[in-house]
Design an enzyme around this catalytic site. Sequence first.
Site, short mmCIF file in Angstrom:
data_model
loop_
_atom_site.label_atom_id
_atom_site.label_comp_id
_atom_site.label_asym_id
_atom_site.label_seq_id
_atom_site.Cartn_x
_atom_site.Cartn_y
_atom_site.Cartn_z
N HIS A 1 -6.47 11.10 -6.42
CA HIS A 1 -7.86 10.94 -6.87
C HIS A 1 -8.10 11.71 -8.16
O HIS A 1 -7.33 12.61 -8.51
CB HIS A 1 -8.84 11.44 -5.79
N LYS B 1 -12.88 15.45 -7.53
CA LYS B 1 -13.12 15.21 -6.09
C LYS B 1 -13.12 16.54 -5.35
O LYS B 1 -12.21 17.35 -5.53
CB LYS B 1 -12.05 14.27 -5.54
#
Length: 221
Positions: A127, A131
């Site tokens: 990601h 995040k």
Amino acid sequence: MIRVGVAGAAGRMGVAVCSAVDGAEGMELTARADPVLGVELASVLGDCDVVVDFTQPDVALGNALACLAAGVHVVIGTTGFDVAALEGVGGANVFVAPNFAIGAVLMMRFAAQAAAHMAAAEIIELHHDAKLDAPSGTASRTAELMAAASGRGAPVIHSVRLPGLVAHQEVILGDIGQTLTIRHDSMTRESFMPGVLLAVRRVAALERSPLVGLEHLLFSD
Ligand SMILES: NC(=O)c1ccc[n+]([C@@H]2O[C@H](COP(=O)([O-])OP(=O)(O)OC[C@H]3O[C@@H](n4cnc5c(N)ncnc54)[C@H](O)[C@@H]3O)[C@@H](O)[C@H]2O)c1
């Protein structure tokens, strides 16, 4: 017309949800709540039939409880909070999905099927570097589904956080002399929007709450 409010409206996902709701048939964007916009969720609940929450792990539960207390249905995309705390809380319905992308839901389903037939597996989730939670909600859910399907322990999860990424996951299964790799990539946040709009349309009529997983809205089995 479903009156939709967005919590986290100034965030990466919130901006995409506002624009998707704005362009959707049978929905009206009636509220955009976010501390960045100076708008508190509690002050706009009277304008909403459904709230879509893409906020932070530490505020999602409080937001959901406020919605339920006001009789407003809630669709939650925020990951990394304790969904079990919403068990048995009435007032309205809650739908939660760790991943609203159809391809990711299929990836989880295929991984669970494969886990029953291969000796071992590991998960790599990748990601963007902003995040907040790790492992991702998608990876945890995949591991849970694979453990249930295989009767073994949950696969190990590796988390990668780098600029340039959006949301990606690879499930690698291994057995004697072979591996199988199942990979899903969300290139843009628009990948999540058809799933979010489907949940907004269906949340009022759920047979149980909280309901977790887009697969329940997509597949009859
Ligand atoms: N389920 C899915 O398919 C999916 C997909 C992508 C991201 N996510 C999750 O969605 C969440 C949001 O991701 P993002 O990248 O948009 O984050 P982000 O940091 O860009 O946005 C979060 C927003 O929430 C706002 N916020 C904080 N407290 C709030 C409160 N009390 N009320 C209203 N708004 C509040 C912040 O100001 C910020 O604008 C994360 O948990 C992420 O893991 C889920």
